[in-house]
Design a protein around this motif. Structure first.
Motif, PDB file in Angstrom:
ATOM      1  N   ALA A 214      -3.464   4.395   3.956  1.00 46.45           N
ATOM      2  CA  ALA A 214      -2.225   5.823   3.211  1.00 46.45           C
ATOM      3  C   ALA A 214      -1.772   5.689   2.277  1.00 46.45           C
ATOM      4  O   ALA A 214      -1.885   6.640   1.429  1.00 46.45           O
ATOM      5  N   TYR A 215      -0.394   4.896   2.270  1.00 41.22           N
ATOM      6  CA  TYR A 215      -0.030   4.922   1.186  1.00 41.22           C
ATOM      7  C   TYR A 215      -0.212   4.010  -0.183  1.00 41.22           C
ATOM      8  O   TYR A 215       0.150   5.267  -1.158  1.00 41.22           O
ATOM      9  N   PHE A 216      -1.519   3.554   0.027  1.00 44.68           N
ATOM     10  CA  PHE A 216      -2.361   3.303  -1.419  1.00 44.68           C
ATOM     11  C   PHE A 216      -2.844   4.717  -1.268  1.00 44.68           C
ATOM     12  O   PHE A 216      -2.625   5.404  -2.961  1.00 44.68           O
ATOM     13  N   SER A 217      -3.280   4.781  -1.143  1.00 42.61           N
ATOM     14  CA  SER A 217      -4.225   6.701  -1.006  1.00 42.61           C
ATOM     15  C   SER A 217      -3.080   7.342  -1.926  1.00 42.61           C
ATOM     16  O   SER A 217      -3.176   7.632  -2.996  1.00 42.61           O
ATOM     17  N   GLU A 218      -1.839   7.690  -1.017  1.00 43.74           N
ATOM     18  CA  GLU A 218      -0.375   7.791  -1.567  1.00 43.74           C
ATOM     19  C   GLU A 218      -0.617   8.048  -3.339  1.00 43.74           C
ATOM     20  O   GLU A 218      -0.177   8.826  -3.650  1.00 43.74           O
ATOM     21  N   ILE A 219      -0.396   6.282  -3.801  1.00 47.90           N
ATOM     22  CA  ILE A 219      -0.066   6.589  -5.264  1.00 47.90           C
ATOM     23  C   ILE A 219      -1.372   6.376  -5.549  1.00 47.90           C
ATOM     24  O   ILE A 219      -0.372   5.908  -6.615  1.00 47.90           O
TER      25      ILE A 219
END
Length: 282
Positions: free
Chosen positions: A253-258
């Motif tokens: 989720a974090y890497f998708s977000e950034i």
């Protein structure tokens, strides 16, 4: 960006034995997701880690025909490394080298000098057999025992590994003690100092601190992250109260977000998440 899924770390501390067939089914679901590497099992004494006594049988049941995911097995000594190296399906052999003398004794029943000598023999074995040794610097962000720790201490250990031509080093937050204030400076110091080494982050965490830890490692240039679906597991040799692994779903989720691409198959990921729920009962 490399994501390493660690079902071995998730399973090893569980007291209820997961049937071999259930392990195989779950790992095959993970192999379809597209992780860079699967930390799938461990060739260690069944007395030490009874949950993983069936690693050879599990390996025999894995479907590697449709995956690019590489396999990593953890070992605690040269004999385990020799067993792992005899399996052509395994690309990576992982060994925990502790910055803390107390934890090295608890984890592998060796002093640090003895562990370094064992590691040198493992590295020679890996070079002869076409494997890659992954060294986990356990207690890499501090320890609860009062043993010496500082960024320079970690750098000294890393220099010893570089001298042996070790190419992959994962800084391991064995008890979840790290903070952004310790993670970022350490990676910023090590990554440019050792350009021949790929540094990873094996971070254990509580539910409220995962984001700041990932942000800190990423900001410092780390692009190799270990996780376990559901945040299950931890190190049974480190503490009675297990601090959870970094939840893989949070990493994704974090890497998708950034906007950082992970290359994972979203459908297969959802199926693996559902499978994890049935294996670990969450």
């Amino acid at each position: 960006m490399k994501l390493i899924e660690c079902p071995r770390d998730a399973m090893q501390g569980l007291t209820e034995f997961i049937p071999t067939a259930a392990k195989i089914s779950y790992l095959n679901a993970l192999l379809r997701v597209g992780f860079d590497t699967l930390d799938f099992g461990s060739f260690v004494s069944p007395k030490a880690i009874p949950q993983l006594r069936d690693t050879a049988e599990v390996l025999a049941g894995l479907d590697l025909s449709q995956t690019k995911t590489k396999l990593l097995a953890i070992v605690a000594n040269l004999r385990g490394a020799e067993t792992a190296a005899a399996h052509p399906e395994i690309q990576y052999i992982g060994f925990p080298l502790s910055v803390s003398e107390t934890f090295q004794l608890r984890n592998t029943n060796k002093t640090i000098p003895e562990a370094l000598a064992e590691l040198a023999a493992m590295q020679e074995l890996c070079q002869k057999t076409g494997k890659t040794l992954v060294t986990y610097l356990s207690m890499g962000f501090g320890n609860p025992y009062g043993d010496p720790w500082s960024p320079d201490t970690v750098a000294e250990f890393t220099q010893r590994l570089a001298d042996l031509d070790v190419r992959v080093v994962a800084l391991s937050d064995t008890i979840g003690a790290s903070t952004a204030a310790t993670i970022e400076p350490l990676f910023r110091q090590l990554i440019p100092a050792f350009p021949g080494i790929e540094f990873g982050a094996h971070l254990h965490t509580t539910p409220g601190t995962w984001r700041e830890k990932v942000q800190a490692a990423y900001a410092a240039g780390c692009r190799r992250f270990d996780g376990a679906l559901g945040g299950i597991g931890g190190c049974p040799m480190a503490a009675d109260q297990l601090t959870g692994n970094m939840p893989t779903e949070n990493l994704v989720a974090y890497f998708s977000e950034i906007g950082e691409k992970t290359g994972l198959d979203s459908k297969a990921f959802t199926e693996a998440w559902q499978a994890a729920g049935s294996v670990f009962h969450f």
